[in-house]
Design a protein around this motif. Structure first.
Motif, short mmCIF file in Angstrom:
data_model
loop_
_atom_site.label_atom_id
_atom_site.label_comp_id
_atom_site.label_asym_id
_atom_site.label_seq_id
_atom_site.Cartn_x
_atom_site.Cartn_y
_atom_site.Cartn_z
N ASP A 110 7.92 -3.47 -13.24
CA ASP A 110 6.50 -3.45 -13.59
C ASP A 110 5.91 -4.85 -13.55
OD1 ASP A 110 5.97 -0.76 -13.94
OD2 ASP A 110 6.68 -0.75 -16.02
N ASN A 111 4.61 -4.90 -13.26
CA ASN A 111 3.82 -6.14 -13.28
C ASN A 111 4.19 -7.14 -12.19
OD1 ASN A 111 1.95 -5.77 -15.53
ND2 ASN A 111 3.80 -5.75 -16.83
N GLU A 112 4.87 -6.68 -11.15
CA GLU A 112 5.10 -7.57 -10.01
C GLU A 112 3.79 -7.82 -9.29
OE1 GLU A 112 8.22 -7.44 -7.14
OE2 GLU A 112 9.52 -6.26 -8.47
N GLN A 113 3.67 -8.99 -8.70
CA GLN A 113 2.49 -9.31 -7.89
C GLN A 113 2.70 -8.82 -6.47
OE1 GLN A 113 1.53 -13.55 -8.36
NE2 GLN A 113 -0.18 -12.90 -9.64
N VAL A 114 1.65 -8.22 -5.91
CA VAL A 114 1.69 -7.69 -4.55
C VAL A 114 0.49 -8.23 -3.79
CG1 VAL A 114 1.71 -5.61 -3.12
CG2 VAL A 114 2.84 -5.59 -5.36
N ASP A 115 0.72 -8.68 -2.57
CA ASP A 115 -0.38 -9.15 -1.72
C ASP A 115 -1.31 -7.98 -1.41
OD1 ASP A 115 -2.02 -10.01 0.41
OD2 ASP A 115 -0.49 -11.41 1.09
N ALA A 116 -2.59 -8.12 -1.78
CA ALA A 116 -3.54 -7.02 -1.61
C ALA A 116 -3.68 -6.58 -0.15
CB ALA A 116 -4.91 -7.44 -2.16
N GLU A 117 -3.50 -7.53 0.79
CA GLU A 117 -3.64 -7.20 2.20
C GLU A 117 -2.42 -6.46 2.74
OE1 GLU A 117 -6.37 -7.74 3.90
OE2 GLU A 117 -7.35 -8.69 2.18
N LYS A 118 -1.33 -6.46 1.99
CA LYS A 118 -0.09 -5.85 2.46
C LYS A 118 0.33 -4.65 1.61
CE LYS A 118 1.53 -10.43 3.93
NZ LYS A 118 2.60 -11.45 3.77
N LEU A 119 -0.56 -4.18 0.76
CA LEU A 119 -0.21 -3.11 -0.18
C LEU A 119 -0.16 -1.75 0.51
CD1 LEU A 119 0.17 -1.95 -3.08
CD2 LEU A 119 -2.34 -1.81 -3.20
N PHE A 120 0.98 -1.07 0.32
CA PHE A 120 1.14 0.33 0.72
C PHE A 120 1.82 1.06 -0.43
CE2 PHE A 120 0.86 -1.91 4.69
CZ PHE A 120 0.21 -1.05 5.57
N LEU A 121 1.57 2.34 -0.53
CA LEU A 121 2.26 3.17 -1.52
C LEU A 121 3.00 4.28 -0.79
CD1 LEU A 121 -0.78 2.37 -2.93
CD2 LEU A 121 0.58 3.13 -4.88
N ASP A 122 4.32 4.32 -0.96
CA ASP A 122 5.17 5.31 -0.32
C ASP A 122 5.38 6.51 -1.25
OD1 ASP A 122 5.35 3.51 1.71
OD2 ASP A 122 7.53 3.28 1.63
N VAL A 123 5.31 7.70 -0.69
CA VAL A 123 5.55 8.92 -1.46
C VAL A 123 6.79 9.61 -0.89
CG1 VAL A 123 4.61 11.13 -2.23
CG2 VAL A 123 3.07 9.17 -1.89
N HIS A 124 7.83 9.70 -1.72
CA HIS A 124 9.08 10.34 -1.32
C HIS A 124 9.15 11.73 -1.97
CE1 HIS A 124 10.76 6.56 0.31
NE2 HIS A 124 10.06 6.00 -0.66
#
Length: 213
Positions: free
Chosen positions: A57-71
């Protein structure tokens, strides 16, 4: 006399083993039905050079590289029995058994919600499906993307096509999405995915909490 009995016993065992070999080699593909039983959302940071999942939790993610995977994990709901021999297991056949798998839980709707304030237009618990694009497969940074309605049609067609392909195990499901409208970077973000299936079931999961940079 004893030799004759031994020869007859050996011949009988040989016939049984031969029958096993024929039975297993003649294994015919069967049709199984399955449904999606659970969904799991993961945060992915991806571009043309690397892909990485967030782990805490609370990791920083580059907004331009954000994806959300659904398994999507699957459960069998109708299973045909494989032929059983006297001595040999069908698993010992020269080729693995391959069967057809038909998915009975096609997608009906996808809803993406933000659990925290996303930006000025989307406060906490807003439906942000309309500002998300969806896709299948890898190379996310250059893959073709779709609206939720377009994607549901494409994914169900993908399931139908896959039901005509022989495979050796129950299929799982996978797709990804990303918001195209930027979120505010000062606050924590968390995304909820709600999948309604045509069979009446609903699968829901929340992503880890993350922060955009």
């Amino acid at each position: 006399m004893q030799l004759r009995i031994l020869l007859k016993s050996a011949a009988f065992i040989f016939v049984l083993i031969l029958a096993d070999v024929v039975l297993i080699s003649c294994y015919k593909s069967k049709t199984y039905k399955y449904k999606y039983a659970d969904a799991h959302v993961e945060i992915m940071e991806a571009d043309s050079t690397h892909e990485r999942y967030t782990g805490t939790d609370n990791e920083q993610v580059d907004a331009e590289k954000l994806f959300l995977d659904v398994h999507l994990t699957s459960d069998l709901i109708a299973q045909a029995a494989a032929p059983q021999g006297f001595f040999l297991n069908p698993a010992l056949a020269m080729q693995p058994n391959e069967d057809f798998y038909i998915n009975t839980s096609r997608l009906k709707s996808i809803k993406i919600k933000t659990r925290h304030d996303y930006n000025a237009n989307y406060p906490a618990n807003s439906d942000i499906t309309g500002i998300c694009v969806f896709g299948l497969g890898g190379q996310r940074h250059k893959a073709e993307t779709f609206t939720d309605t377009e994607f549901i049609e494409k994914y169900n067609r993908y399931l139908e096509e896959n039901s005509k392909i022989l495979v050796s195990h129950i299929p799982s499901g996978f797709f990804w999405f990303r918001p195209v409208e930027k979120a505010q970077t000062a606050t924590a973000q968390q995304i909820q995915v709600i999948l309604e299936m045509e069979d009446g079931s609903t699968l829901t999961d929340n992503s880890m909490i993350f922060r955009l940079k």
